[in-house]
Design a protein around this motif. Structure first.
Motif, PDB file in Angstrom:
ATOM      1  N   GLU A   1       0.826  -1.207   0.000  1.00  0.00           N
ATOM      2  CA  GLU A   1       0.000   0.000   0.000  1.00  0.00           C
ATOM      3  C   GLU A   1       0.860   1.257   0.000  1.00  0.00           C
ATOM      4  OE1 GLU A   1      -3.026   2.507   2.922  1.00  0.00           O
ATOM      5  OE2 GLU A   1      -2.195   0.602   3.576  1.00  0.00           O
ATOM      6  N   ASP A   2       1.868   1.294   0.856  1.00  0.00           N
ATOM      7  CA  ASP A   2       2.721   2.474   0.977  1.00  0.00           C
ATOM      8  C   ASP A   2       3.558   2.712  -0.275  1.00  0.00           C
ATOM      9  OD1 ASP A   2       1.748   2.851   3.530  1.00  0.00           O
ATOM     10  OD2 ASP A   2       3.464   1.914   4.522  1.00  0.00           O
ATOM     11  N   SER A   3       3.795   1.657  -1.045  1.00  0.00           N
ATOM     12  CA  SER A   3       4.619   1.784  -2.247  1.00  0.00           C
ATOM     13  C   SER A   3       3.824   2.221  -3.466  1.00  0.00           C
ATOM     14  CB  SER A   3       5.306   0.437  -2.555  1.00  0.00           C
ATOM     15  OG  SER A   3       6.113   0.017  -1.486  1.00  0.00           O
ATOM     16  N   LEU A   4       2.540   1.906  -3.503  1.00  0.00           N
ATOM     17  CA  LEU A   4       1.748   2.158  -4.704  1.00  0.00           C
ATOM     18  C   LEU A   4       1.544   3.638  -4.990  1.00  0.00           C
ATOM     19  CD1 LEU A   4      -0.997  -0.629  -4.494  1.00  0.00           C
ATOM     20  CD2 LEU A   4       1.035  -0.546  -5.966  1.00  0.00           C
TER      21      LEU A   4
ATOM     22  N   LYS B   1       9.735  -6.351  -6.567  1.00  0.00           N
ATOM     23  CA  LYS B   1      10.284  -7.328  -5.623  1.00  0.00           C
ATOM     24  C   LYS B   1       9.169  -7.908  -4.766  1.00  0.00           C
ATOM     25  CE  LYS B   1      13.827  -7.888  -2.049  1.00  0.00           C
ATOM     26  NZ  LYS B   1      14.906  -7.223  -1.249  1.00  0.00           N
ATOM     27  N   TRP B   2       8.223  -7.069  -4.373  1.00  0.00           N
ATOM     28  CA  TRP B   2       7.091  -7.528  -3.578  1.00  0.00           C
ATOM     29  C   TRP B   2       6.288  -8.569  -4.350  1.00  0.00           C
ATOM     30  CZ3 TRP B   2       1.972  -8.363  -3.205  1.00  0.00           C
ATOM     31  CH2 TRP B   2       1.394  -8.407  -1.942  1.00  0.00           C
ATOM     32  N   LEU B   3       6.016  -8.276  -5.620  1.00  0.00           N
ATOM     33  CA  LEU B   3       5.225  -9.208  -6.443  1.00  0.00           C
ATOM     34  C   LEU B   3       5.967 -10.535  -6.635  1.00  0.00           C
ATOM     35  CD1 LEU B   3       3.863  -6.676  -9.074  1.00  0.00           C
ATOM     36  CD2 LEU B   3       2.513  -7.907  -7.366  1.00  0.00           C
ATOM     37  N   GLU B   4       7.265 -10.467  -6.780  1.00  0.00           N
ATOM     38  CA  GLU B   4       8.045 -11.701  -6.927  1.00  0.00           C
ATOM     39  C   GLU B   4       7.929 -12.577  -5.675  1.00  0.00           C
ATOM     40  OE1 GLU B   4      11.991 -10.485  -7.757  1.00  0.00           O
ATOM     41  OE2 GLU B   4      11.534  -9.678  -9.751  1.00  0.00           O
TER      42      GLU B   4
END
Length: 429
Positions: free
Chosen positions: A386-389, A421-424
């Protein structure tokens, strides 16, 4: 110019109309927490009102849902808080109703726990009617008990460690009472609260998210992430992450039930009342008695998973799952504060002592700690996404003006790499 100065006199006029509804007259009106030269719209406009004559129970003859009568002897001062519908990112659908309902539940639970009544009593309120009713007359508002004390965040750094720990122990008891507040049977969803036509408290839309309430915690989190993507769409810098196929991957993750999969190891049926912004800034303290005198600002409260309280607040005492507590997170998530980290500065060492005391105090008070939540790291991961989007510093116009083009591009690239990286790690579809 202070952006909030616009409408200052009109707000005072609207305030006088509110008082007139109850045949009250002011001798003095004093703005509270009014910061000069603020570049952002205030969430609320708050005023202490000194009265010509006391407000007594008969003043509020028609008692509204979730309100309390003043004492028989009356009160000579009260607080009027006007919710600003122009505040960025806030949902006004049932914002005032959520505020007063949450305060009502918290007050009752604190009373049942035999603790001092630190949540102000609400005497009267009105929902937001803006823009149907134009201007300040359409603002939602509450009229509440005035509580003595000074902002704790300004005093806390100068307290001795013993006094700071004593404050933490007081707060832990109030925290446990709020967390254990009885949720009405009419509230079956995740989100926030509202009041129906019969006066019953029911599920409502969250103050920081349009839509809802939501039938599951996963649905709630999916809505949060989609809302952040919508905000990123409006950013001329982020452009909704549509370059390089990033947005396509995020959309696929959400559409395939990715949030449900991330939360598979979490007890997602657990729901509690959360304050939503429980920081020292929202506590009043009496330095003479060394007691917390008030817990304020339930504007962002809701009914959701207990972990959410730690995601949104408590960072200033080392108890929040937040980047400002990065050094303490392993201890916070494990509940093991047996060994202090090496190389801490004096301020960090003090914060570590406070965090350790907090973790122990909420355990003794019977509250749920982060270390009690199975899968807490999975919820933390969703918060990281959330904080990255749509980081505030890359979406807000004022913040963007403070950065050079090179700084903006560098930060955007950092966020893009973090998302990928999160999605990976978590997109297992």
């Amino acid at each position: 110019m202070n952006i909030n100065q616009e409408g200052f006199q009109r707000r005072l006029g609207a305030l006088q109309k509110i008082l007139q509804q109850y045949n009250l007259k002011s001798t003095q009106v004093t703005p509270i927490a009014y910061v000069e030269h603020c570049p952002f719209h205030f969430n609320n406009f708050i005023y202490k009102v000194d009265l010509e004559a006391p407000a007594v129970p008969a003043t509020f003859a028609r008692q509204q849902p979730c309100t309390s009568a003043p004492p028989q002897e009356g009160v000579t001062a009260l607080v009027i808080r006007m919710s600003n519908p122009l505040a960025e990112g806030l949902n006004n659908a049932n914002r005032v109703e959520n505020d007063i309902a949450a305060q009502h539940l918290a007050r009752q639970s604190i009373k049942d726990a035999g603790l001092p009544p630190v949540v102000p009593a609400v005497y009267a309120w009105a929902p937001c009617r803006y823009p149907d009713v134009p201007g300040e007359d359409g603002f939602g508002w509450t009229m509440s008990e005035f509580k003595p004390g000074s902002d704790l965040d300004a005093q806390f750094p100068s307290l001795t460690l013993d006094d700071a720990v004593d404050v933490i122990r007081q707060l832990a008891k109030f925290f446990a009472a709020i967390q254990s507040a009885k949720i009405p049977e009419t509230v079956t969803t995740f989100g926030a609260l509202t009041v129906d036509d019969s006066g019953a408290i029911t599920g409502g839309q969250p103050p920081l998210l349009k839509g809802g309430p939501f039938s599951s915690y996963a649905e709630y989190w999916t809505a949060i992430l989609k809302a952040k993507l919508s905000e990123a769409d409006e950013s001329p810098l982020l452009k909704g992450w549509k370059d390089g196929g990033v947005r396509e991957r995020i959309d696929k993750f959400l559409a395939s039930g990715g949030v449900d999969k991330v939360l598979e190891s979490v007890d997602t049926d657990k729901r509690v009342l959360v304050h939503g912004d429980l920081t020292l800034n929202n506590l009043l303290y009496d330095s003479a008695t060394k007691r917390i005198t008030s817990i304020l600002d339930f504007d962002w409260s809701g009914v959701t998973h207990p972990c959410d309280e730690f995601l949104t607040g408590l960072w200033d005492i080392g108890g929040g799952i937040h980047e400002r507590n990065e050094k303490f997170l392993p201890m916070l998530l494990s509940g093991d504060f047996s060994t202090q980290l090496e190389g801490l500065s004096a301020d960090e060492a003090r914060k570590w002592e406070v965090a350790k005391a907090w973790d122990k105090a909420i355990a003794e008070a019977g509250a749920i700690r982060p270390s009690d939540i199975a899968g807490v790291d999975r919820i933390q991961a969703l918060k990281d996404l959330e904080d990255s989007l749509c980081p505030f510093e890359l979406a807000n116009e004022v913040m963007l003006k403070r950065k050079s083009d090179e700084e903006k591009l560098k930060k955007k690239n950092e966020m893009e790499m973090k998302i990928l990286k999160w999605l990976e790690t978590y997109d297992t579809a």
